[in-house]
Enzyme design. Structure first.
Site, PDB file in Angstrom:
ATOM      1  N   CYS A  95      54.000 -69.869  10.966  1.00 41.73           N
ATOM      2  CA  CYS A  95      54.749 -70.019  12.221  1.00 41.73           C
ATOM      3  C   CYS A  95      55.138 -71.468  12.539  1.00 41.73           C
ATOM      4  O   CYS A  95      56.074 -71.976  11.955  1.00 41.73           O
ATOM      5  CB  CYS A  95      53.963 -69.373  13.354  1.00 41.73           C
ATOM      6  N   ARG A 129      61.511 -64.182  23.161  1.00 42.31           N
ATOM      7  CA  ARG A 129      60.517 -64.350  22.089  1.00 42.31           C
ATOM      8  C   ARG A 129      60.409 -63.063  21.278  1.00 42.31           C
ATOM      9  O   ARG A 129      60.600 -61.953  21.803  1.00 42.31           O
ATOM     10  CB  ARG A 129      59.135 -64.673  22.671  1.00 42.31           C
ATOM     11  N   HIS A 192      50.655 -64.082  12.090  1.00 44.45           N
ATOM     12  CA  HIS A 192      49.293 -64.432  12.506  1.00 44.45           C
ATOM     13  C   HIS A 192      48.459 -63.168  12.372  1.00 44.45           C
ATOM     14  O   HIS A 192      48.887 -62.154  11.862  1.00 44.45           O
ATOM     15  CB  HIS A 192      49.285 -64.846  13.984  1.00 44.45           C
TER      16      HIS A 192
END
Ligand code: GLN
Length: 240
Positions: A95, A129, A192
């Site tokens: 990320c 997002r 993640h």
């Protein structure tokens, strides 16, 4: 303890380390021990001396503010990281550091955070997002399972390949169903969760490559992945 050491550089462990990214280090450490090697973890933070004899590089994600905090230092060690990548060192960046291994991250507020350009990718922050569970598929690693949360949308240039194709979720951006990148032995990804506990095939790729680079050959052994497989099965059924 084995006298065969593998040295892992944990990049920016203080500021680039969210959603459990430290788990990637723990998985590499434990699997190296199972394969009969002694892991040495070297944490690196801004201002530290860049360590020698590194065999694997790992870095995590962070807020835009964390990316700003480490950016100047990252640019200063960029040539060393590029040299390591060029000589085949395996790396995993997630990320926030994935974005900054690329050319730049233009944040949603319009600020440009310059990256080291190791990867031919560009990232543009958007107001919406991309958040949720994600499943991608790669020929090399099978299903890759994780969790994403990013404003940046990344677009791949030539000479780099996507790590996987998205089956559930967004990935690099909202349009082209690619996720992550693979270039030489460098893997970048938005996943993640952390990534490696549920995707040991990627951990083993990093380990095998590092061991062959340092010791010339790698002897695999059967590792009991029973609990990993159960975690994968459960994670694959989760909704976005
Ligand atoms: N701050 C970056 C973004 O929002 C990276 C986020 C992250 O590492 N999870 O895109």
């Amino acid at each position: 303890m084995s006298d065969k050491i593998i040295r892992i550089l944990h990049l920016y462990s203080n500021d680039m380390n969210i959603y459990g990214d430290r788990g990637n280090i723990l998985v590499i450490k434990r699997r190296l021990q199972w394969y009969g090697y002694t892991p040495e973890i070297v944490e690196y933070n801004p201002g530290d001396k860049f360590p020698d004899n590194i065999n694997i590089v790992v870095g995590g994600g962070g807020q835009d503010s964390g990316q700003n905090k480490i950016q100047k230092d990252l640019l200063s060690i960029g040539p060393k990281l590029i040299e390591l990548a060029n000589t085949g060192t395996p790396m995993l960046v997630i990320c926030g550091l994935y974005q900054l291994f690329g050319k730049f991250f233009k944040t949603s507020s319009g600020e440009i955070i310059e990256g080291i350009g190791l990867l031919n990718i560009e990232t543009f922050g958007k107001s919406e997002r991309l958040i949720g569970n994600i499943v991608t598929h790669s020929q090399q690693f099978g299903d890759i399972i994780g969790y994403e949360n990013h404003s940046g949308q990344t677009f791949l240039g030539n000479n780099v390949s996507p790590l996987g194709q998205v089956r559930l979720g967004a990935g690099n951006n909202a349009t082209d169903i690619s996720e992550g990148v693979i270039y030489k032995n460098v893997i970048g990804s938005y996943l993640h969760g952390s990534l490696l506990p549920k995707n040991p095939a990627i951990a083993d790729f990093l380990i095998k490559t590092a061991v062959i680079n340092r010791y010339g050959k790698f002897k695999t052994i059967n590792i009991d992945n029973h609990f990993t497989d159960l975690a994968r099965q459960t994670a694959l059924k989760r909704p976005r």
